[in-house]
Motif scaffolding. Structure first.
Motif, PDB file in Angstrom:
ATOM      1  N   ALA A 191     -45.026 -41.428 -15.152  1.00 49.40           N
ATOM      2  CA  ALA A 191     -43.861 -41.295 -14.267  1.00 49.40           C
ATOM      3  C   ALA A 191     -44.207 -40.498 -13.019  1.00 49.40           C
ATOM      4  O   ALA A 191     -43.751 -40.815 -11.912  1.00 49.40           O
ATOM      5  CB  ALA A 191     -42.707 -40.629 -15.020  1.00 49.40           C
ATOM      6  N   ILE A 192     -45.026 -39.467 -13.175  1.00 49.09           N
ATOM      7  CA  ILE A 192     -45.458 -38.663 -12.028  1.00 49.09           C
ATOM      8  C   ILE A 192     -46.383 -39.472 -11.137  1.00 49.09           C
ATOM      9  O   ILE A 192     -46.239 -39.492  -9.907  1.00 49.09           O
ATOM     10  CB  ILE A 192     -46.135 -37.373 -12.506  1.00 49.09           C
ATOM     11  N   HIS A 193     -47.332 -40.180 -11.749  1.00 57.37           N
ATOM     12  CA  HIS A 193     -48.296 -40.955 -10.965  1.00 57.37           C
ATOM     13  C   HIS A 193     -47.641 -42.122 -10.232  1.00 57.37           C
ATOM     14  O   HIS A 193     -48.177 -42.608  -9.231  1.00 57.37           O
ATOM     15  CB  HIS A 193     -49.403 -41.482 -11.876  1.00 57.37           C
ATOM     16  N   ALA A 194     -46.491 -42.561 -10.703  1.00 57.28           N
ATOM     17  CA  ALA A 194     -45.803 -43.686 -10.063  1.00 57.28           C
ATOM     18  C   ALA A 194     -45.121 -43.285  -8.765  1.00 57.28           C
ATOM     19  O   ALA A 194     -44.691 -44.154  -8.002  1.00 57.28           O
ATOM     20  CB  ALA A 194     -44.777 -44.284 -11.027  1.00 57.28           C
ATOM     21  N   GLN A 195     -45.030 -41.979  -8.497  1.00 58.81           N
ATOM     22  CA  GLN A 195     -44.340 -41.507  -7.301  1.00 58.81           C
ATOM     23  C   GLN A 195     -45.343 -40.902  -6.302  1.00 58.81           C
ATOM     24  O   GLN A 195     -46.416 -40.438  -6.682  1.00 58.81           O
ATOM     25  CB  GLN A 195     -43.292 -40.460  -7.670  1.00 58.81           C
ATOM     26  N   PHE A 196     -44.951 -40.933  -5.045  1.00 52.29           N
ATOM     27  CA  PHE A 196     -45.751 -40.309  -3.987  1.00 52.29           C
ATOM     28  C   PHE A 196     -45.297 -38.871  -3.848  1.00 52.29           C
ATOM     29  O   PHE A 196     -44.199 -38.595  -3.348  1.00 52.29           O
ATOM     30  CB  PHE A 196     -45.555 -41.070  -2.672  1.00 52.29           C
ATOM     31  N   LEU A 197     -46.133 -37.937  -4.308  1.00 54.43           N
ATOM     32  CA  LEU A 197     -45.770 -36.514  -4.337  1.00 54.43           C
ATOM     33  C   LEU A 197     -46.873 -35.699  -3.655  1.00 54.43           C
ATOM     34  O   LEU A 197     -47.579 -34.912  -4.298  1.00 54.43           O
ATOM     35  CB  LEU A 197     -45.579 -36.054  -5.785  1.00 54.43           C
ATOM     36  N   PRO A 198     -47.050 -35.860  -2.341  1.00 58.33           N
ATOM     37  CA  PRO A 198     -48.198 -35.247  -1.664  1.00 58.33           C
ATOM     38  C   PRO A 198     -48.170 -33.730  -1.597  1.00 58.33           C
ATOM     39  O   PRO A 198     -49.199 -33.103  -1.372  1.00 58.33           O
ATOM     40  CB  PRO A 198     -48.136 -35.857  -0.260  1.00 58.33           C
ATOM     41  N   HIS A 199     -47.005 -33.123  -1.767  1.00 58.09           N
ATOM     42  CA  HIS A 199     -46.898 -31.666  -1.622  1.00 58.09           C
ATOM     43  C   HIS A 199     -46.633 -30.969  -2.952  1.00 58.09           C
ATOM     44  O   HIS A 199     -46.175 -29.834  -2.971  1.00 58.09           O
ATOM     45  CB  HIS A 199     -45.783 -31.327  -0.626  1.00 58.09           C
TER      46      HIS A 199
END
Length: 255
Positions: A191-199
């Protein structure tokens, strides 16, 4: 590998990281080149920084703590042997390397990111993991003298601008507690890897006594909910209630 779910890509990255550690890294120092079974020439700033950034990406793909710990080791060496204590920023060559008339210091992007910009980004990212204010201060001392240049010629300082954006972003951390190989933890990681979370800094500990906990403050004092893989999302210094489901995690990430 992380974004596409390609374990074969991640396996190649792991072999590359392991090869560099085993062949290039001796007595806490990197070498610059390798041929016929021999590593030669003292490592440059770019060697330490690019490798450390790669290790951080590898950690985020595998949550194997050895790669994060090695990145932290490299940062200590960068600060000790490449830092400019008088003017800020970092020299391209080590203080105990070949004697030069002038030690170069590069801020401009070329086909590769500039060493100083990449080092600033590395320090900021790892400071968010460790809470090390000195590392953040070293990064900002690299950014501040280049503020006018970034404003006038942004196309030449793309990596510095990436580091600046990270510095200005609201800090967010995700602490994952549980064994990496369980289906419920794999679901949270996906679920985390499926999102763009650059910060966002993401770290995983199997339990409260995991050795990594003492190095990463936002893992401290965290435990599982009913023996399930659990996620803690913190933003701006405030943490939300722990969640143990993908839906609960997605709701917090999207809020």
């Amino acid at each position: 590998g992380r974004v596409l779910g390609r374990q074969d890509y991640t396996a190649v990255a792991t072999r590359n990281a392991d090869f560099i550690r085993n062949r290039f890294y001796t007595h806490g120092r990197l070498r610059h080149s390798y041929k016929n079974g021999e590593a030669k020439i003292a490592g440059l700033l770019e060697d330490y920084t690019y490798y450390a950034l790669g290790l951080l990406s590898l950690y985020n793909a595998t949550f194997d703590a050895q790669w994060l710990m090695l990145a932290l080791e490299l940062v200590d060496t960068i600060l000790e042997h490449f830092g400019d204590s008088e003017n800020g920023g970092f020299f391209s060559t080590p203080d105990d390397g070949e004697a030069l008339i002038i030690r170069p210091k590069n801020y401009f992007d070329s086909p590769n990111p500039s060493e100083n910009a990449a080092t600033a980004e590395l320090l900021l990212r790892l400071a968010r993991y460790t809470g090390n204010r000195d590392w953040e201060a070293s990064a900002t001392r690299t950014l501040k003298p280049m503020s006018d240049a970034m404003a006038k010629s942004p196309s030449g300082f793309g990596t510095l601008l990436v580091a600046l954006e990270f510095y200005l972003s609201v800090p967010r951390e995700i602490a994952l507690i549980g064994r990496t190989d369980t289906p419920d933890m794999q679901a949270l990681i996906a679920a985390i890897h499926a999102q763009f979370l650059p910060h966002t800094a993401v770290a995983l500990a199997k339990d409260e006594v995991d050795p990594l906990v003492k190095h990463i403050p936002f893992l401290q004092g965290r435990s599982q909910i009913e023996a399930k893989a659990t996620a803690y999302v913190c933003e701006g210094g405030a943490c939300k209630l722990p969640v143990a489901t993908v839906d609960g995690l997605n709701d917090q990430l999207e809020a």
